[in-house]
Design an enzyme around this catalytic site. Structure first.
Site, PDB file in Angstrom:
ATOM      1  N   GLY A 102       1.242  -3.520   3.845  1.00  0.00           N
ATOM      2  CA  GLY A 102       0.390  -2.332   3.748  1.00  0.00           C
ATOM      3  C   GLY A 102      -1.088  -2.650   3.683  1.00  0.00           C
ATOM      4  O   GLY A 102      -1.912  -1.755   3.687  1.00  0.00           O
ATOM      5  N   CYS A 103      -1.450  -3.919   3.622  1.00  0.00           N
ATOM      6  CA  CYS A 103      -2.840  -4.336   3.578  1.00  0.00           C
ATOM      7  C   CYS A 103      -3.377  -4.426   5.006  1.00  0.00           C
ATOM      8  O   CYS A 103      -2.743  -5.029   5.855  1.00  0.00           O
ATOM      9  CB  CYS A 103      -2.950  -5.702   2.914  1.00  0.00           C
ATOM     10  SG  CYS A 103      -4.206  -5.835   1.666  1.00  0.00           S
ATOM     11  N   VAL A 104      -4.539  -3.825   5.248  1.00  0.00           N
ATOM     12  CA  VAL A 104      -5.125  -3.920   6.591  1.00  0.00           C
ATOM     13  C   VAL A 104      -6.211  -4.959   6.663  1.00  0.00           C
ATOM     14  O   VAL A 104      -6.769  -5.383   5.728  1.00  0.00           O
ATOM     15  CB  VAL A 104      -5.697  -2.561   7.060  1.00  0.00           C
ATOM     16  CG1 VAL A 104      -4.576  -1.660   7.506  1.00  0.00           C
ATOM     17  CG2 VAL A 104      -6.544  -1.931   6.018  1.00  0.00           C
TER      18      VAL A 104
END
Length: 104
Positions: A102-104
């Site tokens: 979920g980390c961009v």
């Protein structure tokens, strides 16, 4: 896969510079990585990094900021103070782990 040299040690990284081999990390590597993203390590930073490393070894995935809060007992607000702007990404980077899901 790209590599970089840290203290005469070759480490494998992805295209964003995150280490890809768990066993290539040590605290000397972290001491080089942290300043690259503007983090000056304190005892509390080390607490977070060591929690992430232990948790990853047990679960096989990088803890999210929520997990660091609930299981690691480091409130999200404190995570932002320790690793400003993008704590999940920065904590994982210093800990030599993949970005959390979920980390961009």
């Amino acid at each position: 896969m790209p590599t970089i040299e840290i203290h005469d040690k070759i480490v494998h990284v992805d295209d964003e510079g995150f280490l890809t081999e768990y066993g290539e990390w040590d605290e000397d590597v972290a001491r080089v990585l942290a300043p690259q993203i503007g983090v000056e390590m304190s005892d509390r930073h080390w607490d977070v990094v060591r929690f992430l490393r232990r948790d990853y070894a047990e679960r096989g995935e990088t803890a999210t900021t929520r997990r660091v809060d609930v299981v690691g007992h480091v409130p999200v607000k404190e995570q932002f103070a320790l690793f400003p702007k993008k704590p999940g990404k920065k904590m994982a980077y210093v800990a030599g782990l993949p970005k959390p899901h979920g980390c961009v």
